[in-house]
Design a protein around this motif. Structure first.
Motif, mmCIF file in Angstrom:
data_model
loop_
_atom_site.group_PDB
_atom_site.id
_atom_site.type_symbol
_atom_site.label_atom_id
_atom_site.label_comp_id
_atom_site.label_asym_id
_atom_site.label_seq_id
_atom_site.Cartn_x
_atom_site.Cartn_y
_atom_site.Cartn_z
ATOM 1 N N PRO A 56 -18.035 -5.178 18.510
ATOM 2 C CA PRO A 56 -17.962 -5.125 17.048
ATOM 3 C C PRO A 56 -17.204 -6.352 16.546
ATOM 4 C CG PRO A 56 -16.428 -3.548 18.016
ATOM 5 C CD PRO A 56 -17.195 -4.159 19.149
ATOM 6 N N THR A 57 -17.712 -6.958 15.507
ATOM 7 C CA THR A 57 -17.111 -8.183 14.991
ATOM 8 C C THR A 57 -15.822 -7.900 14.233
ATOM 9 O OG1 THR A 57 -19.275 -9.218 14.967
ATOM 10 C CG2 THR A 57 -17.619 -10.260 13.612
ATOM 11 N N TRP A 58 -15.569 -6.633 13.896
ATOM 12 C CA TRP A 58 -14.318 -6.341 13.181
ATOM 13 C C TRP A 58 -13.106 -6.420 14.091
ATOM 14 C CZ3 TRP A 58 -18.241 -2.601 13.195
ATOM 15 C CH2 TRP A 58 -18.082 -1.558 14.095
ATOM 16 N N LYS A 59 -13.310 -6.615 15.366
ATOM 17 C CA LYS A 59 -12.171 -6.822 16.266
ATOM 18 C C LYS A 59 -11.738 -8.282 16.183
ATOM 19 C CE LYS A 59 -12.921 -3.084 19.475
ATOM 20 N NZ LYS A 59 -13.050 -2.686 20.863
ATOM 21 N N GLY A 62 -5.663 -10.305 15.652
ATOM 22 C CA GLY A 62 -4.652 -9.901 14.676
ATOM 23 C C GLY A 62 -3.810 -11.020 14.118
ATOM 24 N N ILE A 63 -3.836 -12.192 14.747
ATOM 25 C CA ILE A 63 -3.023 -13.310 14.258
ATOM 26 C C ILE A 63 -3.712 -14.085 13.143
ATOM 27 C CG2 ILE A 63 -1.704 -13.622 16.386
ATOM 28 C CD1 ILE A 63 -3.697 -15.854 17.140
ATOM 29 N N ASP A 64 -4.966 -13.765 12.860
ATOM 30 C CA ASP A 64 -5.726 -14.435 11.806
ATOM 31 C C ASP A 64 -5.114 -14.083 10.451
ATOM 32 O OD1 ASP A 64 -7.759 -15.003 9.797
ATOM 33 O OD2 ASP A 64 -9.146 -15.237 11.483
ATOM 34 N N ARG A 65 -4.850 -15.087 9.620
ATOM 35 C CA ARG A 65 -4.247 -14.851 8.305
ATOM 36 C C ARG A 65 -5.131 -14.000 7.403
ATOM 37 N NH1 ARG A 65 -2.874 -20.764 6.728
ATOM 38 N NH2 ARG A 65 -2.495 -21.368 8.844
ATOM 39 N N GLU A 66 -6.439 -14.073 7.617
ATOM 40 C CA GLU A 66 -7.369 -13.317 6.784
ATOM 41 C C GLU A 66 -7.873 -12.070 7.513
ATOM 42 O OE1 GLU A 66 -10.446 -15.917 5.383
ATOM 43 O OE2 GLU A 66 -9.015 -17.519 5.009
ATOM 44 N N TYR A 67 -7.070 -11.551 8.421
ATOM 45 C CA TYR A 67 -7.460 -10.438 9.288
ATOM 46 C C TYR A 67 -8.024 -9.252 8.510
ATOM 47 C CZ TYR A 67 -7.011 -6.437 12.402
ATOM 48 O OH TYR A 67 -7.266 -5.308 13.119
ATOM 49 N N GLU A 68 -7.309 -8.757 7.536
ATOM 50 C CA GLU A 68 -7.726 -7.545 6.816
ATOM 51 C C GLU A 68 -9.029 -7.765 6.056
ATOM 52 O OE1 GLU A 68 -6.686 -4.466 7.109
ATOM 53 O OE2 GLU A 68 -5.158 -5.100 8.528
ATOM 54 N N ALA A 69 -9.173 -8.916 5.399
ATOM 55 C CA ALA A 69 -10.402 -9.195 4.638
ATOM 56 C C ALA A 69 -11.600 -9.337 5.581
ATOM 57 C CB ALA A 69 -10.228 -10.464 3.808
ATOM 58 N N SER A 126 -15.970 -19.317 20.012
ATOM 59 C CA SER A 126 -14.575 -19.737 19.882
ATOM 60 C C SER A 126 -14.495 -21.122 19.256
ATOM 61 C CB SER A 126 -13.917 -19.734 21.257
ATOM 62 O OG SER A 126 -12.562 -20.036 21.153
ATOM 63 N N PRO A 127 -14.024 -21.228 18.025
ATOM 64 C CA PRO A 127 -13.567 -20.115 17.197
ATOM 65 C C PRO A 127 -14.753 -19.442 16.513
ATOM 66 C CG PRO A 127 -13.262 -22.150 15.991
ATOM 67 C CD PRO A 127 -13.819 -22.509 17.347
ATOM 68 N N MET A 128 -14.688 -18.147 16.444
ATOM 69 C CA MET A 128 -15.772 -17.396 15.830
ATOM 70 C C MET A 128 -15.532 -17.286 14.330
ATOM 71 S SD MET A 128 -17.614 -13.793 16.711
ATOM 72 C CE MET A 128 -16.130 -12.907 16.946
ATOM 73 N N HIS A 129 -16.615 -17.466 13.572
ATOM 74 C CA HIS A 129 -16.575 -17.317 12.129
ATOM 75 C C HIS A 129 -17.448 -16.127 11.745
ATOM 76 C CE1 HIS A 129 -15.798 -21.617 12.888
ATOM 77 N NE2 HIS A 129 -14.910 -21.448 11.937
ATOM 78 N N MET A 130 -17.042 -15.451 10.707
ATOM 79 C CA MET A 130 -17.864 -14.366 10.179
ATOM 80 C C MET A 130 -19.109 -14.972 9.551
ATOM 81 S SD MET A 130 -16.594 -11.249 10.219
ATOM 82 C CE MET A 130 -15.087 -10.682 10.947
ATOM 83 N N PRO A 131 -20.247 -14.321 9.697
ATOM 84 C CA PRO A 131 -21.425 -14.780 8.944
ATOM 85 C C PRO A 131 -21.123 -14.689 7.458
ATOM 86 C CG PRO A 131 -22.043 -13.150 10.588
ATOM 87 C CD PRO A 131 -20.553 -13.164 10.546
ATOM 88 N N GLU A 132 -21.657 -15.611 6.699
ATOM 89 C CA GLU A 132 -21.466 -15.581 5.250
ATOM 90 C C GLU A 132 -22.280 -14.430 4.647
ATOM 91 O OE1 GLU A 132 -22.261 -19.390 3.491
ATOM 92 O OE2 GLU A 132 -21.257 -20.422 5.134
ATOM 93 N N LEU A 133 -21.834 -13.941 3.514
ATOM 94 C CA LEU A 133 -22.526 -12.844 2.849
ATOM 95 C C LEU A 133 -24.000 -13.158 2.631
ATOM 96 C CD1 LEU A 133 -22.411 -10.042 1.546
ATOM 97 C CD2 LEU A 133 -21.713 -11.160 -0.592
#
Length: 137
Positions: A56-59, A62-69, A126-133
């Motif tokens: 799952p990509t939501w993992k 935790g050190i990412d500044r934008e973790y929650e978003a 690495s580094p992995m980016h979230m796909p854009e909306l």
């Protein structure tokens, strides 16, 4: 007799507009073969028996500044990623793990029920980016 009558589940793979463009215009043949292996495996067997790591990509670390978003975006959009084996598979890092990893992953939406996935992006892990909306459409 169709597959539904034989008791087999019909699994469907869709490509987002963004990924369809990558697939048709941008990716080398070796990458396309690995992507085809993944999608054909899903259609026949679901996620059972895949050689690469499925996560799952939501993992998000935790050190990412934008973790929650990032976590919220991934959960809300059912985002997962699969290690595709490009440039090659690496053996499991830990004893007991049965999956292999690779530098490149496909990002997809794992729609609840596991009968439909929508492949939305292809990226370096690495580094992995979230796909854009916009990539999800």
């Amino acid at each position: 007799m169709d597959s539904a009558k034989r008791g087999q589940v019909q699994r469907i793979v869709e490509f987002s507009t963004h990924f369809d463009h990558l697939y048709r215009k941008c990716l080398p043949a070796a990458d396309l073969e690995k992507i085809d292996d993944f999608t054909e495996h899903f259609e026949q067997y679901g996620f059972d028996g895949l050689p690469g790591k499925l996560a799952p990509t939501w993992k998000v670390p935790g050190i990412d500044r934008e973790y929650e978003a990032k976590k919220r975006f991934a959960v809300e959009n059912y985002l997962w990623h699969y290690h595709i084996g490009i440039p090659h598979y690496k053996p499991p890092q830990f004893i007991g793990n049965s999956y292999m990893t690779s530098d490149w992953v496909v990002h997809f939406q794992r729609i609840p029920g596991d009968q439909l996935i929508r492949v939305v992006d292809y990226d370096c892990h690495s580094p992995m980016h979230m796909p854009e909306l916009g990539f999800l459409k």
